[in-house]
Write an enzyme that holds these catalytic residues in place. Structure first.
Site, PDB file in Angstrom:
ATOM      1  N   ASP A   1      56.289  24.996  40.492  1.00  0.00           N
ATOM      2  CA  ASP A   1      55.287  24.155  39.828  1.00  0.00           C
ATOM      3  C   ASP A   1      54.221  24.985  39.109  1.00  0.00           C
ATOM      4  O   ASP A   1      54.167  26.212  39.260  1.00  0.00           O
ATOM      5  CB  ASP A   1      54.619  23.208  40.846  1.00  0.00           C
TER       6      ASP A   1
ATOM      7  N   ASP B   1      49.259  17.180  53.339  1.00  0.00           N
ATOM      8  CA  ASP B   1      49.733  15.801  53.176  1.00  0.00           C
ATOM      9  C   ASP B   1      51.258  15.721  53.130  1.00  0.00           C
ATOM     10  O   ASP B   1      51.819  14.663  52.876  1.00  0.00           O
ATOM     11  CB  ASP B   1      49.139  15.176  51.894  1.00  0.00           C
TER      12      ASP B   1
ATOM     13  N   HIS C   1      53.283  17.454  51.044  1.00  0.00           N
ATOM     14  CA  HIS C   1      53.963  17.684  49.756  1.00  0.00           C
ATOM     15  C   HIS C   1      54.784  18.972  49.779  1.00  0.00           C
ATOM     16  O   HIS C   1      54.452  19.913  50.500  1.00  0.00           O
ATOM     17  CB  HIS C   1      52.976  17.662  48.576  1.00  0.00           C
TER      18      HIS C   1
ATOM     19  N   GLU D   1      53.888  14.768  45.613  1.00  0.00           N
ATOM     20  CA  GLU D   1      52.893  14.161  46.496  1.00  0.00           C
ATOM     21  C   GLU D   1      53.459  12.919  47.176  1.00  0.00           C
ATOM     22  O   GLU D   1      54.574  12.488  46.873  1.00  0.00           O
ATOM     23  CB  GLU D   1      51.659  13.780  45.660  1.00  0.00           C
TER      24      GLU D   1
HETATM   25  P1  PGA Z   1      49.226  27.009  50.969  1.00  0.00           P
HETATM   26  O1  PGA Z   1      49.744  25.795  50.099  1.00  0.00           O
HETATM   27  O2  PGA Z   1      50.376  27.952  51.140  1.00  0.00           O
HETATM   28  O3  PGA Z   1      48.129  27.627  50.181  1.00  0.00           O
HETATM   29  O4  PGA Z   1      48.777  26.457  52.285  1.00  0.00           O
HETATM   30  C1  PGA Z   1      50.963  25.189  50.396  1.00  0.00           C
HETATM   31  C2  PGA Z   1      51.160  23.960  49.541  1.00  0.00           C
HETATM   32  O5  PGA Z   1      50.180  23.237  49.266  1.00  0.00           O
HETATM   33  O6  PGA Z   1      52.303  23.690  49.157  1.00  0.00           O
END
Ligand code: PGA
Length: 261
Positions: A67, A136, A138, A143
């Site tokens: 992404d 959450d 995702h 999302e």
């Molecule tokens: P993070 O993010 O590795 O910074 O915890 C993971 C994500 O939001 O997919």
């Protein structure tokens, strides 16, 4: 799903890097799906070390990132283009034309998203996809509410994602880009192997629901229960809400025993 629980983030990074190294030694033109965020940084460090010290060769590797934010310049310090250069691409020998990161513009995005999917297909699909998980649930920027069959597309980020990512934008939620281009859950479900990494108590609820809860659009990572080859690499803190911790540990210990016979 294979669930591997380790005491520290460092051990997870080492195991994940060894899975990728072993696959690369078997297939020199490995296709890697890559993720950003704080979680995979240790993995990239371990791979960079293998390249610099052990001569691990990435020259025929192709990569596709999950992404990118929409409408921030590639050279923005928080763009995922910048992240990947800083933590991985600048330190290994992956040729620039084999590095793919979704383009950070909303113009012609439908054509762009279709082409991104086609580019993945053209190289025979992704062999190993690195994934983090949001609090959450995702994966990528899919999302809550994302179709479990979704493909690469533009999405709007949830409030909890904007808040979680504000730390990278000086703490001001209003400056976090609200939209992103992401591979879909359907795109991720087609990869040959997923490596889902998570660390810390903030991820424990999402991890428990994703692994042991129902499959639902309200917990996008739960779709991975239907993926034939997903390895979940988590530390004790991220594992703290799982019901079957002892079973996962015993399964992994038995796997190592079998491998060493
Ligand atoms: P993070 O993010 O590795 O910074 O915890 C993971 C994500 O939001 O997919």
């Amino acid at each position: 799903m294979e669930v591997i629980i380790q005491p520290s983030h460092h051990q997870l990074a080492v195991i994940a890097s060894e899975i990728i190294r072993d696959a690369l030694l078997k297939k020199l033109n490995l296709v890697l799906g890559l993720a950003t965020g704080s979680t995979p940084i240790g993995l990239y460090k371990a791979l960079v070390r293998m390249h610099k010290e052990d001569g691990l060769d990435f020259s025929r590797v192709t990569t596709f990132n999950l992404d990118e934010y929409v409408n921030i310049p590639r050279e923005h310090p928080q763009s995922y283009h910048t992240f990947m250069a800083k933590h991985f691409f600048d330190h290994v020998n992956i040729s620039v034309e084999n590095q793919h990161i979704p383009q950070n513009t909303a113009e012609n995005h439908e054509t762009f998203c279709a082409r991104y999917e086609e580019a993945i297909e053209r190289v025979g699909g992704i062999d190993i996809q690195v994934l983090g998980i949001g609090t959450d649930g995702h994966i990528g920027f899919n999302e809550v509410g994302s179709s479990l069959a979704s493909r690469t597309r533009i999405v709007t980020l949830t409030e909890s994602t904007l808040v979680a990512n504000a730390i990278h934008f000086g703490g001001d939620v209003s400056t976090v880009p609200e939209m992103a281009i992401t591979m879909g859950i359907g795109t991720i479900m087609k990869v040959k192997q997923c490596l889902l990494l998570a660390c810390g108590t903030s991820k424990s609820e999402a991890i428990a629901k994703a692994i042991e809860g129902p499959i639902t659009v309200m917990m996008p990572a739960s779709a991975l229960q239907m993926h034939p080859n997903t390895v979940v690499l988590i530390d004790e803190a991220a594992a703290s809400n799982l019901k079957e911790v002892e079973y996962y540990k015993r399964s992994y210990a038995n796997k190592l025993k079998l491998e060493s016979q």
